[in-house]
Write a protein that holds these residues in place. Structure first.
Motif, PDB file in Angstrom:
ATOM      1  N   ASN A 190       0.811  -1.216   0.000  1.00 43.94           N
ATOM      2  CA  ASN A 190       0.000   0.000   0.000  1.00 43.94           C
ATOM      3  C   ASN A 190       0.845   1.266   0.000  1.00 43.94           C
ATOM      4  OD1 ASN A 190      -2.226  -1.652   0.049  1.00 43.94           O
ATOM      5  ND2 ASN A 190      -2.626  -1.392   2.227  1.00 43.94           N
ATOM      6  N   ARG A 191       2.023   1.215   0.623  1.00 41.51           N
ATOM      7  CA  ARG A 191       2.868   2.415   0.659  1.00 41.51           C
ATOM      8  C   ARG A 191       3.384   2.762  -0.741  1.00 41.51           C
ATOM      9  NH1 ARG A 191       6.936  -1.198   0.751  1.00 41.51           N
ATOM     10  NH2 ARG A 191       9.101  -0.511   0.499  1.00 41.51           N
ATOM     11  N   ILE A 192       3.498   1.743  -1.601  1.00 38.64           N
ATOM     12  CA  ILE A 192       3.948   2.003  -2.973  1.00 38.64           C
ATOM     13  C   ILE A 192       2.838   2.683  -3.763  1.00 38.64           C
ATOM     14  CG2 ILE A 192       4.751   0.938  -5.118  1.00 38.64           C
ATOM     15  CD1 ILE A 192       6.086  -1.222  -3.455  1.00 38.64           C
ATOM     16  N   ILE A 193       1.605   2.211  -3.584  1.00 40.30           N
ATOM     17  CA  ILE A 193       0.466   2.867  -4.247  1.00 40.30           C
ATOM     18  C   ILE A 193       0.384   4.321  -3.809  1.00 40.30           C
ATOM     19  CG2 ILE A 193      -2.051   2.891  -4.482  1.00 40.30           C
ATOM     20  CD1 ILE A 193      -1.983  -0.158  -4.025  1.00 40.30           C
ATOM     21  N   ALA A 194       0.427   4.549  -2.489  1.00 43.82           N
ATOM     22  CA  ALA A 194       0.336   5.907  -1.966  1.00 43.82           C
ATOM     23  C   ALA A 194       1.536   6.746  -2.383  1.00 43.82           C
ATOM     24  CB  ALA A 194       0.225   5.869  -0.443  1.00 43.82           C
ATOM     25  N   GLY A 195       2.717   6.129  -2.402  1.00 43.93           N
ATOM     26  CA  GLY A 195       3.927   6.873  -2.731  1.00 43.93           C
ATOM     27  C   GLY A 195       4.022   7.289  -4.180  1.00 43.93           C
ATOM     28  N   CYS A 196       3.545   6.443  -5.083  1.00 42.22           N
ATOM     29  CA  CYS A 196       3.601   6.758  -6.515  1.00 42.22           C
ATOM     30  C   CYS A 196       2.587   7.819  -6.921  1.00 42.22           C
ATOM     31  CB  CYS A 196       3.337   5.500  -7.340  1.00 42.22           C
ATOM     32  SG  CYS A 196       4.704   4.333  -7.428  1.00 42.22           S
ATOM     33  N   MET A 217      -1.443   6.703   4.636  1.00 40.68           N
ATOM     34  CA  MET A 217      -0.078   6.739   4.106  1.00 40.68           C
ATOM     35  C   MET A 217       0.078   7.890   3.124  1.00 40.68           C
ATOM     36  SD  MET A 217       0.669   2.696   3.419  1.00 40.68           S
ATOM     37  CE  MET A 217       1.052   1.560   4.747  1.00 40.68           C
ATOM     38  N   ALA A 218      -0.938   8.074   2.283  1.00 38.63           N
ATOM     39  CA  ALA A 218      -0.905   9.166   1.313  1.00 38.63           C
ATOM     40  C   ALA A 218      -0.851  10.518   2.024  1.00 38.63           C
ATOM     41  CB  ALA A 218      -2.129   9.086   0.398  1.00 38.63           C
ATOM     42  N   LEU A 219      -1.662  10.676   3.047  1.00 36.60           N
ATOM     43  CA  LEU A 219      -1.667  11.935   3.802  1.00 36.60           C
ATOM     44  C   LEU A 219      -0.318  12.172   4.477  1.00 36.60           C
ATOM     45  CD1 LEU A 219      -5.240  11.725   5.375  1.00 36.60           C
ATOM     46  CD2 LEU A 219      -4.461  13.414   3.696  1.00 36.60           C
ATOM     47  N   ASP A 220       0.286  11.115   4.991  1.00 36.95           N
ATOM     48  CA  ASP A 220       1.596  11.245   5.632  1.00 36.95           C
ATOM     49  C   ASP A 220       2.649  11.745   4.649  1.00 36.95           C
ATOM     50  OD1 ASP A 220       0.626  10.399   8.049  1.00 36.95           O
ATOM     51  OD2 ASP A 220       1.284   8.312   7.826  1.00 36.95           O
ATOM     52  N   GLU A 221       2.437  11.447   3.367  1.00 29.97           N
ATOM     53  CA  GLU A 221       3.388  11.865   2.341  1.00 29.97           C
ATOM     54  C   GLU A 221       2.906  13.127   1.605  1.00 29.97           C
ATOM     55  OE1 GLU A 221       6.257  10.571   2.140  1.00 29.97           O
ATOM     56  OE2 GLU A 221       5.903   8.822   3.438  1.00 29.97           O
TER      57      GLU A 221
END
Length: 262
Positions: A190-196, A217-221
């Motif tokens: 999931n962190r890869i989805i959110a990170g990309c 995770m998306a919000l954190d980034e």
């Protein structure tokens, strides 16, 4: 450091960070490094070629710039398909595995109206599957992130669309091809989805849902958070409605997303 060999030796993203930062190296990591030194690079490359799997490291020009910003970025990505899609602007689409027709109909309404945005999701049953199928049916670029190696697949229901994606679109994984399924890898995926992605859309989600972890995770980034509003009588909209109350962007038309992709 040969990142391909480190990967085949089982060095994780967090362990790689300790090497980059020259932090204390645990005995377990030392064992992995020693094992990496014993591997035959030519045989590994030949095996990847046989299985039609490419790879690129975080130093490669096609590696997604946004993904490189997250703390524990994957230092290597294996792929099948068109790796150039990694340079596209991406929208993450996630939601419940129990997603209803509301998810499918909403994505059919929204996704075809988006311009110059690729859809990235996890090839899971439910909302992920609906996102990829909608993208494929409208010739929208789509990327599937696997939580295991490329020589494995789960669930069976998305095997067909995965095959189609690997011909004309893209699947990626941070794991060597023969890596089996393990529960913790789905959260790591999931962190890869959110990170990309520049933003993540949640279609339907229970109050305690894995898709909401992706949104967090998306919000954190510092990514954009989008949610579909749902019926207050639906358990599958409780999670999204709560996130809307907390400040996520309500999505009722494509422009609610498109305006952030300029």
């Amino acid at each position: 450091m040969d990142l391909l060999l480190l990967s085949f030796a089982g060095v994780t993203a967090k362990e790689y960070l300790t090497l980059l930062n020259k932090s204390w190296i645990s005995p377990e990591l030392k064992k992995k490094i020693n094992y990496a030194g014993s591997l035959d690079r030519k045989k590994i490359i030949a095996r990847l070629d046989r299985d039609n799997i490419g790879y690129l490291t975080h130093e490669h020009g096609l590696y997604p710039a946004l993904l490189k910003e997250i703390y524990d970025f994957p230092y290597i990505l294996y792929y099948r398909g068109n790796a150039a899609l990694l340079k596209e602007e991406m929208l993450g689409v996630v939601g419940s595995r129990k997603a209803t027709a509301y998810t499918r109909k909403s994505l059919e309404l929204l996704l075809p109206s988006l311009k110059n945005i690729a859809i990235i999701s996890g090839l899971a049953y439910g909302a992920d599957e609906a996102a990829h199928r909608t993208a494929l049916s409208h010739n929208i670029k789509t990327i599937g992130v696997l939580a295991f190696g490329h020589n494995t697949h789960y669930p069976k229901t998305t095997a067909g669309i995965r095959t189609e994606m690997e011909k004309n679109h893209l699947t990626i994984s941070e794991y060597p091809p023969d890596t089996p399924i393990q529960k913790w890898q789905f959260v790591a995926r999931n962190r890869i989805i959110a990170g990309c992605a520049r933003g993540v859309l949640v279609t339907e989600a229970e109050e305690k849902s894995g898709s909401l972890i992706t949104l967090e995770m998306a919000l954190d980034e510092n990514r954009n958070a989008y949610c579909l509003p749902g019926s207050i009588t639906s358990a599958l909209s409780k999670g999204t409605n709560l996130r809307l109350k907390e400040g996520a962007t309500i999505v009722t038309e494509a422009e609610d997303i498109q305006s952030d992709f300029v």
